[in-house]
Design a protein around this motif. Structure first.
Motif, PDB file in Angstrom:
ATOM      1  N   ALA A   5      23.436  51.083  40.817  1.00  0.00           N
ATOM      2  CA  ALA A   5      23.518  52.476  41.261  1.00  0.00           C
ATOM      3  C   ALA A   5      24.081  52.552  42.680  1.00  0.00           C
ATOM      4  O   ALA A   5      23.610  51.870  43.591  1.00  0.00           O
ATOM      5  CB  ALA A   5      22.146  53.124  41.213  1.00  0.00           C
ATOM      6  N   ARG A   6      25.108  53.371  42.828  1.00  0.00           N
ATOM      7  CA  ARG A   6      25.697  53.656  44.139  1.00  0.00           C
ATOM      8  C   ARG A   6      25.997  55.151  44.174  1.00  0.00           C
ATOM      9  O   ARG A   6      27.115  55.583  43.937  1.00  0.00           O
ATOM     10  CB  ARG A   6      26.976  52.850  44.382  1.00  0.00           C
ATOM     11  CG  ARG A   6      26.786  51.347  44.470  1.00  0.00           C
ATOM     12  CD  ARG A   6      25.894  50.951  45.653  1.00  0.00           C
ATOM     13  NE  ARG A   6      25.838  49.522  45.846  1.00  0.00           N
ATOM     14  CZ  ARG A   6      25.038  48.685  45.192  1.00  0.00           C
ATOM     15  NH1 ARG A   6      24.219  49.144  44.275  1.00  0.00           N
ATOM     16  NH2 ARG A   6      25.038  47.390  45.468  1.00  0.00           N
ATOM     17  N   ALA A  17      36.802  55.617  52.427  1.00  0.00           N
ATOM     18  CA  ALA A  17      36.973  54.323  51.764  1.00  0.00           C
ATOM     19  C   ALA A  17      35.616  53.628  51.719  1.00  0.00           C
ATOM     20  O   ALA A  17      34.885  53.621  52.710  1.00  0.00           O
ATOM     21  CB  ALA A  17      37.976  53.466  52.520  1.00  0.00           C
ATOM     22  N   VAL A  18      35.271  53.088  50.542  1.00  0.00           N
ATOM     23  CA  VAL A  18      33.992  52.403  50.391  1.00  0.00           C
ATOM     24  C   VAL A  18      34.213  51.063  49.703  1.00  0.00           C
ATOM     25  O   VAL A  18      35.150  50.882  48.928  1.00  0.00           O
ATOM     26  CB  VAL A  18      32.969  53.236  49.590  1.00  0.00           C
ATOM     27  CG1 VAL A  18      32.608  54.506  50.329  1.00  0.00           C
ATOM     28  CG2 VAL A  18      33.467  53.549  48.202  1.00  0.00           C
ATOM     29  N   LYS A  19      33.317  50.138  50.000  1.00  0.00           N
ATOM     30  CA  LYS A  19      33.317  48.840  49.325  1.00  0.00           C
ATOM     31  C   LYS A  19      31.956  48.675  48.670  1.00  0.00           C
ATOM     32  O   LYS A  19      30.926  48.850  49.318  1.00  0.00           O
ATOM     33  CB  LYS A  19      33.575  47.706  50.311  1.00  0.00           C
ATOM     34  CG  LYS A  19      33.649  46.352  49.617  1.00  0.00           C
ATOM     35  CD  LYS A  19      34.140  45.264  50.543  1.00  0.00           C
ATOM     36  CE  LYS A  19      34.264  43.966  49.760  1.00  0.00           C
ATOM     37  NZ  LYS A  19      34.948  42.934  50.519  1.00  0.00           N
ATOM     38  N   VAL A 118      27.373  61.760  42.380  1.00  0.00           N
ATOM     39  CA  VAL A 118      28.064  60.918  41.402  1.00  0.00           C
ATOM     40  C   VAL A 118      27.612  59.480  41.614  1.00  0.00           C
ATOM     41  O   VAL A 118      27.236  59.098  42.720  1.00  0.00           O
ATOM     42  CB  VAL A 118      29.605  61.020  41.536  1.00  0.00           C
ATOM     43  CG1 VAL A 118      30.071  62.439  41.280  1.00  0.00           C
ATOM     44  CG2 VAL A 118      30.086  60.524  42.878  1.00  0.00           C
ATOM     45  N   ASP A 119      27.605  58.695  40.535  1.00  0.00           N
ATOM     46  CA  ASP A 119      27.203  57.291  40.635  1.00  0.00           C
ATOM     47  C   ASP A 119      28.443  56.415  40.487  1.00  0.00           C
ATOM     48  O   ASP A 119      28.859  56.078  39.381  1.00  0.00           O
ATOM     49  CB  ASP A 119      26.159  56.949  39.584  1.00  0.00           C
ATOM     50  CG  ASP A 119      25.568  55.560  39.773  1.00  0.00           C
ATOM     51  OD1 ASP A 119      26.097  54.767  40.592  1.00  0.00           O
ATOM     52  OD2 ASP A 119      24.558  55.255  39.106  1.00  0.00           O
ATOM     53  N   LEU A 120      29.024  56.058  41.604  1.00  0.00           N
ATOM     54  CA  LEU A 120      30.228  55.235  41.598  1.00  0.00           C
ATOM     55  C   LEU A 120      29.934  53.824  41.092  1.00  0.00           C
ATOM     56  O   LEU A 120      30.752  53.216  40.408  1.00  0.00           O
ATOM     57  CB  LEU A 120      30.837  55.191  43.007  1.00  0.00           C
ATOM     58  CG  LEU A 120      32.182  54.499  43.156  1.00  0.00           C
ATOM     59  CD1 LEU A 120      33.223  55.115  42.244  1.00  0.00           C
ATOM     60  CD2 LEU A 120      32.635  54.557  44.603  1.00  0.00           C
ATOM     61  N   GLY A 121      28.751  53.312  41.384  1.00  0.00           N
ATOM     62  CA  GLY A 121      28.376  51.972  40.920  1.00  0.00           C
ATOM     63  C   GLY A 121      28.349  51.881  39.402  1.00  0.00           C
ATOM     64  O   GLY A 121      28.821  50.906  38.816  1.00  0.00           O
ATOM     65  N   GLU A 122      27.799  52.898  38.746  1.00  0.00           N
ATOM     66  CA  GLU A 122      27.763  52.903  37.287  1.00  0.00           C
ATOM     67  C   GLU A 122      29.173  52.983  36.715  1.00  0.00           C
ATOM     68  O   GLU A 122      29.478  52.331  35.717  1.00  0.00           O
ATOM     69  CB  GLU A 122      26.901  54.051  36.758  1.00  0.00           C
ATOM     70  CG  GLU A 122      26.856  54.152  35.252  1.00  0.00           C
ATOM     71  CD  GLU A 122      26.335  52.912  34.534  1.00  0.00           C
ATOM     72  OE1 GLU A 122      26.659  52.747  33.341  1.00  0.00           O
ATOM     73  OE2 GLU A 122      25.615  52.088  35.143  1.00  0.00           O
TER      74      GLU A 122
END
Length: 167
Positions: A5-6, A17-19, A118-122
């Motif tokens: 989860a992110r 920008a994300v990592k 929003v869940d970018l990790g998923e």
């Protein structure tokens, strides 16, 4: 709850920008979910940009996984390197559930969200899942196939030796 989860609040994003990097526990949980031997690394670099109520995410995914050969069950290392392109849209703002939609190759995959998060990790985890080859074979696959040919492995092989008595 996603194993990776992110969450991001779309109200607080404009251009960012994300990592994303999965830790050991997240990788272990995802390997179990995807039914593969293990995941050694998952990293994604993504640029998030607001587009009205929607959020566009473009970047790259890199993952190193180990999965079993579909024939011999030997462990095979696999490197995944893929571009990412998502468009998070508010629920109900997209297409009707039964409506067929064709996307060009350069169009973003749409993912509905409700609320403001929003869940970018998923989304990244699902991209890893889609990149896994369920029929991957390794160098020992032909030898395993030959071994299986030599043995009668049909469901009826066990019945072959039985003799039916007549009354």
């Amino acid at each position: 709850m996603s194993e990776f989860a992110r969450p991001f609040d779309v109200r607080q994003l404009d251009h960012r920008a994300v990592k994303l990097v999965a830790d050991a526990a997240e990788r272990q949980a995802l390997a179990k979910r995807f039914d593969i031997v293990r995941i050694d690394r998952i990293e994604a670099e993504v640029v998030l940009e607001r587009d009205g109520e929607a959020l566009n995410a473009k970047g790259t995914l890199e993952a190193d996984i180990v999965q079993a050969c579909a024939v011999s069950a030997e462990d095979l290392p696999v490197a995944i390197r893929e571009p990412l392109a998502f468009r998070f849209v508010p629920a109900g703002a997209g297409h009707a559930p039964d409506e067929e939609v064709e996307l060009d190759e350069d169009e973003l995959d749409e993912i509905e969200f409700s609320g403001t998060t929003v869940d970018l990790g998923e989304a990244v985890a699902q991209s890893v899942a889609l990149a896994i080859d369920p029929f991957l074979t390794g160098p020992e696959a032909d030898a395993a196939r030959a071994l299986l040919k030599d043995e009668d492995v049909s469901p009826f092989a066990a019945l072959k030796g039985l003799k039916l008595g007549k009354d």
